[in-house]
Structures are given as C-alpha cells and as structure tokens.
Design an enzyme around this catalytic site. Structure first.
Site, mmCIF file in Angstrom:
data_model
loop_
_atom_site.group_PDB
_atom_site.id
_atom_site.type_symbol
_atom_site.label_atom_id
_atom_site.label_comp_id
_atom_site.label_asym_id
_atom_site.label_seq_id
_atom_site.Cartn_x
_atom_site.Cartn_y
_atom_site.Cartn_z
ATOM 1 N N ASN A 11 0.839 -1.433 0.291
ATOM 2 C CA ASN A 11 0.230 -0.148 0.074
ATOM 3 C C ASN A 11 1.398 1.142 0.022
ATOM 4 O O ASN A 11 1.116 1.766 0.985
ATOM 5 C CB ASN A 11 -0.957 0.198 1.383
ATOM 6 C CG ASN A 11 -2.222 1.691 1.435
ATOM 7 O OD1 ASN A 11 -1.868 2.128 0.206
ATOM 8 N ND2 ASN A 11 -2.657 1.429 2.382
ATOM 9 N N LYS A 13 0.079 4.515 -0.377
ATOM 10 C CA LYS A 13 -0.480 5.898 -0.279
ATOM 11 C C LYS A 13 0.262 6.991 -0.856
ATOM 12 O O LYS A 13 -0.152 6.849 -2.402
ATOM 13 C CB LYS A 13 -0.430 6.168 1.317
ATOM 14 C CG LYS A 13 -0.383 4.905 2.252
ATOM 15 C CD LYS A 13 -0.229 4.868 3.455
ATOM 16 C CE LYS A 13 -0.238 4.289 4.772
ATOM 17 N NZ LYS A 13 -0.021 4.013 5.825
ATOM 18 N N HIS A 99 -9.789 2.162 4.360
ATOM 19 C CA HIS A 99 -8.570 2.198 5.045
ATOM 20 C C HIS A 99 -8.875 3.290 6.551
ATOM 21 O O HIS A 99 -9.502 3.884 5.971
ATOM 22 C CB HIS A 99 -7.364 2.170 4.352
ATOM 23 C CG HIS A 99 -6.034 2.513 4.745
ATOM 24 N ND1 HIS A 99 -5.811 3.470 5.780
ATOM 25 C CD2 HIS A 99 -4.983 1.230 4.990
ATOM 26 C CE1 HIS A 99 -4.783 3.449 6.646
ATOM 27 N NE2 HIS A 99 -4.364 2.180 5.751
ATOM 28 N N GLU A 101 -7.439 5.452 7.586
ATOM 29 C CA GLU A 101 -6.802 7.037 7.375
ATOM 30 C C GLU A 101 -8.000 7.281 6.371
ATOM 31 O O GLU A 101 -7.959 9.003 6.266
ATOM 32 C CB GLU A 101 -5.271 6.898 6.615
ATOM 33 C CG GLU A 101 -4.771 6.388 6.512
ATOM 34 C CD GLU A 101 -3.252 5.767 6.681
ATOM 35 O OE1 GLU A 101 -3.064 6.257 5.022
ATOM 36 O OE2 GLU A 101 -2.174 5.431 6.817
ATOM 37 N N GLY A 174 2.310 2.847 10.960
ATOM 38 C CA GLY A 174 2.959 3.523 11.187
ATOM 39 C C GLY A 174 4.035 4.478 12.162
ATOM 40 O O GLY A 174 4.751 5.152 12.172
ATOM 41 N N SER A 211 3.228 -1.610 10.539
ATOM 42 C CA SER A 211 4.437 -1.635 10.780
ATOM 43 C C SER A 211 5.070 -2.953 10.474
ATOM 44 O O SER A 211 5.528 -3.604 11.174
ATOM 45 C CB SER A 211 4.205 -1.656 12.271
ATOM 46 O OG SER A 211 3.970 -0.293 12.003
HETATM 47 C C1 PEP Z 1 -1.091 0.651 5.673
HETATM 48 O O1 PEP Z 1 -1.375 1.828 6.099
HETATM 49 O O2 PEP Z 1 -2.018 -0.042 5.341
HETATM 50 C C2 PEP Z 1 -0.008 -0.097 6.616
HETATM 51 C C3 PEP Z 1 0.211 -1.340 6.712
HETATM 52 O O3 PEP Z 1 0.679 1.312 7.219
HETATM 53 P P1 PEP Z 1 2.726 0.651 7.757
HETATM 54 O O4 PEP Z 1 2.907 -0.576 6.887
HETATM 55 O O5 PEP Z 1 3.477 1.709 7.184
HETATM 56 O O6 PEP Z 1 2.520 0.443 9.107
#
Ligand code: PEP
Length: 250
Positions: A11, A13, A99, A101, A174, A211
């Site tokens: 992903n 973003k 998601h 966000e 994140g 993460s």
């Molecule tokens: C995400 O935004 O779907 C995600 C898993 O981000 P990250 O791996 O950076 O935590």
C-alpha cells in the site's frame, strides 16, 4: 506458514512517481526467480501510477490494486473521483476499502458497503480494512468494533468469496509497534471464527497490517492462520519488501 497462497500487498499511499517503476523491476525479477513459493504480490500505487504499473506487470506474477474508489457508478458526476469500472479497465484486480486513514477522512460504514457492492458488480476483489484505536483496545472494545465494522461493511452482500479482510490496529499503522504475537494470534482466530460462523464466509482470508517490516516478519509469520500482510512504509523499498517475502518462506 502453510500450504496456501500468502498475500503481500504493497500500500503505497501518497508515495511514488514515474521513477518508482525501477523498484517494480526488482520485485518482478525476484518473482520470476522464486516461482516455487505460493504467494501473491499486489501493488497498490497511487492512481497516477496505475496505468504505468499496469503495463509493467502484464504477464508477470505481480497483480495490481487501487487504494480506493468512488461508490457511485462509472460516468457519475463526482469531481476528483475514480470509479470501479475505471480501475477494472486499467487492469487492476483489487481495491482497498475502509482503510483507517480514509475512514478518518469521512468514509462511513455505509459508504464502504456501497463501495463493496460496486466493486463486486465490476468483478473486482476487495481488501476490507478493519481495526480499533488504542483507546478502544484499552477499553477492551476491539471485538465489538471489528464485528460492527465487518457486519456493516458486508450488509446485504451475498458474494463474499472475493473479499480479503485486513486487520489493521490503528495504533500499529506507521508507528513501528505491532501487537504481541500471542494477542494477535488470538484476535485473528477470533476474527476467522466470526467470519466463518456469523458472516458465513466459507473460506475467510485474513491479512495483518500495521508496521510490518523485514525484522518483525520473523515473529508475525508464526501466526499460521494468517493469509498475508498489508504493508505500507516497508513496501516502498524493494529490498525490504522482497526480504519480507523471502523471510516468510524460510
Ligand atoms: C497501512 O497503511 O495499511 C500500513 C499497514 O502501513 P504501515 O505498514 O506503514 O504501518
């Protein structure tokens, strides 16, 4: 991990530009060499790169996904939006919905439900993200939140076999923090049982997101009922992304 297909979903973003095609080259090369393992790599770049990536991944093992779409049909009057049909036509097979966000930006359960219906009508696969905030976790509301998010998102939907559920605790996205493996294992088992018994998905597929990196994958892969990972930051680097895949199968 077991004898099933493990999904690795990148992903991106708001990351990436025309030069990002180089990182795709490395992952394509890797997938051409490592044909034996059962995995699916799905790249979800920003809309601006879908066309470029689509041409690049043609006839490779890599699949394409979009990070979102509008819930209304093609040719609707929604400035700045992209329809499911447009995504399908560009060659993408998957779309992320729900998601955290995007939810934080106003996407409601009702909108998610409408998006899923539109995506199914257009023959696209769905990556439905669900997850609780830290304060909900502390108040022991995780299961209630997950049940509500899933039930509302899938309300009235009969064809559920092309939906992947991505469990993404919001406090983990994140932040570099992942849940304790014991707790995550328990939560994924709970979710699988809920999807099987209450939502009546015959073969529920659950991913973990939040993460994931080339170090913690060693612990995360111990949760063998997982069907894969949704990876944000670490998927920007082809080396880290490839390492995650390699280490999953060691
Ligand atoms: C995400 O935004 O779907 C995600 C898993 O981000 P990250 O791996 O950076 O935590």
């Amino acid at each position: 991990m077991t004898n099933k297909f493990i999904h690795f979903i990148a992903n991106w973003k708001m990351f990436g530009d025309i030069n990002s095609i180089n990182s795709l080259n490395k992952v394509i090369k890797f997938s051409n060499i490592h044909k034996k393992n059962k995995y699916r790599i799905i790249y979800c770049p920003p809309y601006t790169l879908l066309n470029l990536f689509s041409r690049k991944v043609k006839n490779t093992r890599i699949m394409l996904g979009a990070q979102n779409c509008h819930h209304e049909q093609n040719n609707s009057a929604f400035t700045g939006s992209i329809s499911a049909k447009m995504i399908k036509k560009i060659g993408a097979k998957y779309v992320i919905v729900g998601h955290s966000e995007v939810r934080a930006d106003g996407e409601t359960d009702l909108i998610i439900n409408k998006k899923i219906k539109t995506l199914i009508n257009n023959g696209l696969n769905i990556i439905l993200c669900v997850g609780e905030t830290l304060s909900q976790r502390k108040k022991k509301q995780t299961y209630k939140i997950l049940k509500n998010q899933i039930s509302r998102a899938l309300k009235g939907i009969k064809k559920k076999n092309n939906i992947l559920i991505a469990y993404e605790p919001i406090w983990s996205i994140g932040t570099g923090i992942i849940p304790k493996i014991f707790d995550l294992d328990k939560d994924i088992k709970y979710l699988k049982n809920f999807l099987l018994k209450k939502i009546k998905i015959k073969k529920p597929k659950i991913l973990y997101g939040g993460s994931v990196n080339d170090k913690n994958i060693i612990d995360l892969k111990k949760i063998d009922i997982l069907d894969g990972f949704l990876i944000g930051g670490a998927s920007h680097s082809p080396k880290k992304f490839i390492d995650i895949i390699k280490k999953t199968f060691i």
